[in-house]
Scaffold this motif. Structure first.
Motif, mmCIF file in Angstrom:
data_model
loop_
_atom_site.group_PDB
_atom_site.id
_atom_site.type_symbol
_atom_site.label_atom_id
_atom_site.label_comp_id
_atom_site.label_asym_id
_atom_site.label_seq_id
_atom_site.Cartn_x
_atom_site.Cartn_y
_atom_site.Cartn_z
ATOM 1 N N GLU A 76 0.829 -1.208 0.000
ATOM 2 C CA GLU A 76 0.000 0.000 0.000
ATOM 3 C C GLU A 76 0.862 1.255 0.000
ATOM 4 O O GLU A 76 0.540 2.254 -0.663
ATOM 5 C CB GLU A 76 -0.940 -0.004 1.202
ATOM 6 C CG GLU A 76 -1.916 1.157 1.205
ATOM 7 C CD GLU A 76 -2.991 1.027 2.270
ATOM 8 O OE1 GLU A 76 -4.009 1.733 2.165
ATOM 9 O OE2 GLU A 76 -2.816 0.206 3.198
ATOM 10 N N GLU A 77 1.963 1.222 0.720
ATOM 11 C CA GLU A 77 2.878 2.368 0.696
ATOM 12 C C GLU A 77 3.415 2.603 -0.707
ATOM 13 O O GLU A 77 3.467 3.738 -1.200
ATOM 14 C CB GLU A 77 4.034 2.136 1.671
ATOM 15 C CG GLU A 77 3.627 2.188 3.125
ATOM 16 C CD GLU A 77 4.787 1.910 4.076
ATOM 17 O OE1 GLU A 77 4.702 2.360 5.217
ATOM 18 O OE2 GLU A 77 5.769 1.262 3.665
ATOM 19 N N ILE A 78 3.811 1.531 -1.387
ATOM 20 C CA ILE A 78 4.403 1.660 -2.725
ATOM 21 C C ILE A 78 3.381 2.171 -3.731
ATOM 22 O O ILE A 78 3.688 3.049 -4.557
ATOM 23 C CB ILE A 78 4.985 0.303 -3.171
ATOM 24 C CG1 ILE A 78 6.198 -0.056 -2.301
ATOM 25 C CG2 ILE A 78 5.366 0.322 -4.652
ATOM 26 C CD1 ILE A 78 6.645 -1.498 -2.447
ATOM 27 N N LEU A 79 2.164 1.643 -3.675
ATOM 28 C CA LEU A 79 1.158 1.972 -4.688
ATOM 29 C C LEU A 79 0.297 3.177 -4.333
ATOM 30 O O LEU A 79 -0.354 3.741 -5.223
ATOM 31 C CB LEU A 79 0.249 0.766 -4.929
ATOM 32 C CG LEU A 79 0.918 -0.489 -5.504
ATOM 33 C CD1 LEU A 79 -0.115 -1.585 -5.727
ATOM 34 C CD2 LEU A 79 1.658 -0.181 -6.801
ATOM 35 N N PRO B 202 -6.720 -7.527 4.296
ATOM 36 C CA PRO B 202 -5.977 -6.274 4.164
ATOM 37 C C PRO B 202 -6.109 -5.772 2.725
ATOM 38 O O PRO B 202 -6.179 -6.575 1.786
ATOM 39 C CB PRO B 202 -4.537 -6.678 4.492
ATOM 40 C CG PRO B 202 -4.662 -7.913 5.321
ATOM 41 C CD PRO B 202 -5.874 -8.629 4.798
ATOM 42 N N PRO B 203 -6.143 -4.456 2.511
ATOM 43 C CA PRO B 203 -6.430 -3.918 1.175
ATOM 44 C C PRO B 203 -5.561 -4.470 0.053
ATOM 45 O O PRO B 203 -6.042 -4.620 -1.067
ATOM 46 C CB PRO B 203 -6.208 -2.413 1.364
ATOM 47 C CG PRO B 203 -6.508 -2.167 2.801
ATOM 48 C CD PRO B 203 -6.024 -3.389 3.516
ATOM 49 N N GLY C 298 -3.457 -1.480 -7.931
ATOM 50 C CA GLY C 298 -4.171 -0.757 -6.893
ATOM 51 C C GLY C 298 -3.790 0.701 -6.869
ATOM 52 O O GLY C 298 -2.944 1.165 -7.635
ATOM 53 N N GLY C 299 -4.432 1.428 -5.984
ATOM 54 C CA GLY C 299 -4.182 2.859 -5.901
ATOM 55 C C GLY C 299 -4.790 3.578 -7.092
ATOM 56 O O GLY C 299 -5.693 3.076 -7.769
#
Length: 452
Positions: free
Chosen positions: A64-67, A384-385, A393-394
């Motif tokens: 999630e941090e990366i995307l 988890p997302p 994603g994102g």
């Protein structure tokens, strides 16, 4: 770019590798096997040494941090340079303000109402395929699915203007896919620039030129006769941004090429894996057939049936969990940042793998088992997302996600309603991590027509 990042935190652990080339020899031999092994051995963050330092992250929070949260520090991976000649500066490749303008401009073309209008086309093309199948016949499953989804994509994007050019499109697309697979399979060829006139590069260049001629000709015809036909090209020609500007011919060409290539191959692979898994799991096939009988009776499916075809949808989701067509994603780190608690310097690469995360027992019980019913009770909402992200994603989640899911479910329902596919014995079903995740060998099936 020289990094100014200073941190007392150590780098993630990882395999030592060889002088100069690091872990690249092992990776090029078996990307899935070695990435999975390293993730299990070293954990959710792994340092991979090669020509450039890379980091493998396998926890949903880090992904999630990366995307999402650290997206501003990331740029597209160099691997996409291999597809640059055919995709141009389409949505998959473009960056920054240009990408944001194109994504915003094109979003109306992918609203669910517009996408649903293509459902009947998907069913009709599948019925055309099954009408050509003979009981007892042996077929190349992957080849049939590639041909089917290419026909759907071509007619959805261009309308009915190109039936005579289908063979030309199929041959050019095959050459393009072969180039991607060849370059991603062999380390030295991966590093070889496209302009070098090797036989493979020359064939690839001619294939792209053939596609260019066709697409530019269609664009010019449509500009001279701007009638709304309902296909994607007609819709793209009508779109305007806030300044009233539409897309240039080059931009139209790049987006059409992106959807033509990405929009058919990934769906074809999803269907190939789903049908293979169903042929290996008769209990799952029986449950799916029961749903088709209950919802459809003897009639073919329609787009209106999609909400009731829950188990069929789960079978597609489960196939993409086990064999995600996009099996890994990379990003180039353009500026210093922190991922998963580790300092990541500019100039590095980060890698995330759907194949690894989708098979993690922390998120999925019996992770290697084909179990569509796991998606009952809104499992996706409880994960988890980024424990399941076959479409990325994102902000850069695949714009064609709804199109792909609808096509996969409708095609699967139409095929399974009419035929049982029996795997020929003695075949080795092994995933091959090329540009996409495909079977290493052809998958041969014997057709068995279902009795009415």
């Amino acid at each position: 770019m020289t990094s100014q990042l200073l941190s007392p935190n150590p780098a993630p652990p990882g395999p030592k590798g060889h002088p100069f080339v690091g872990v690249l020899p092992e990776y090029s031999r078996d990307p899935l096997g070695f990435l999975t092994q390293w993730a299990r051995e070293y954990g959710d963050a792994v340092t991979l040494y090669g020509f450039r330092k890379a980091y493998l992250f396998s926890h949903p929070d880090a992904i999630e941090e990366i995307l999402v949260t650290q997206q501003s520090h990331m740029r597209k991976d160099r691997l996409l340079g291999i597809v640059g000649k055919v995709l141009g500066n389409g949505l998959v490749v473009s960056e920054g303000d240009f990408w944001r303008r194109q994504r915003h401009l094109m979003q109306p073309a992918f609203h669910r109402e517009r996408i649903t209008a293509y459902g009947n086309l998907m069913i009709e093309q599948t019925q055309t395929l099954t009408a050509s199948w003979q009981n007892g016949e042996i077929r190349n499953l992957g080849q049939d699915m590639m041909a089917l989804t290419l026909k759907v994509a071509t007619q959805a994007f261009f309308g009915t203007d190109v039936p005579m050019a289908m063979h030309e499109i199929e041959q050019a697309m095959l050459r393009v896919q072969q180039q991607f697979d060849l370059r991603t399979r062999h380390m030295l060829l991966y590093l070889l620039p496209d302009p070098i006139p090797t036989p493979n590069n020359l064939r690839y260049r001619r294939a792209v030129q053939d596609l260019d001629r066709l697409v530019y000709r269609l664009i010019e015809q449509r500009r001279n006769d701007p009638v709304e036909r309902g296909d994607l090209l007609s819709i793209l020609l009508t779109l305007r941004d806030e300044a009233g500007e539409g897309m240039s011919n080059q931009q139209l060409r790049d987006e059409v090429m992106t959807f033509l290539l990405a929009g058919h191959e990934t769906t074809a692979l999803t269907l190939t894996w789903a049908l293979t898994l169903l042929s290996q799991h008769p209990d799952v096939e029986t449950t799916l057939l029961s749903e088709l009988k209950t919802v459809l009776g003897e009639r073919p499916p329609t787009p209106a049936d999609l909400p009731q075809l829950q188990y069929t949808d789960w079978a597609i989701r489960e196939a993409m969990r086990l064999y995600p067509p996009i099996w890994a994603m990379g990003r180039y780190v353009a500026s210093d940042c922190e991922i998963g608690g580790y300092p990541i310097a500019a100039g590095s690469n980060v890698v995330i793998s759907q194949y690894i995360v989708h098979r993690d027992p922390r998120w999925f019980d019996e992770p290697t088992r084909f179990k569509p019913e796991r998606w009952a009770n809104d499992l996706a909402k409880h994960l988890p997302p980024f424990a399941y992200f076959p479409f990325g994603g994102g902000s850069r989640v695949c714009i064609g996600k709804a199109f792909a899911m609808m096509e996969a479910v409708l095609v699967l329902a139409t095929l399974m309603q009419q035929f049982h596919l029996e795997l020929l014995p003695g075949q080795e079903i092994v995933p091959w991590a090329a540009f996409t995740l495909r079977p290493k060998q052809e998958i041969k099936v014997r057709l068995q027509r279902r009795l009415a």
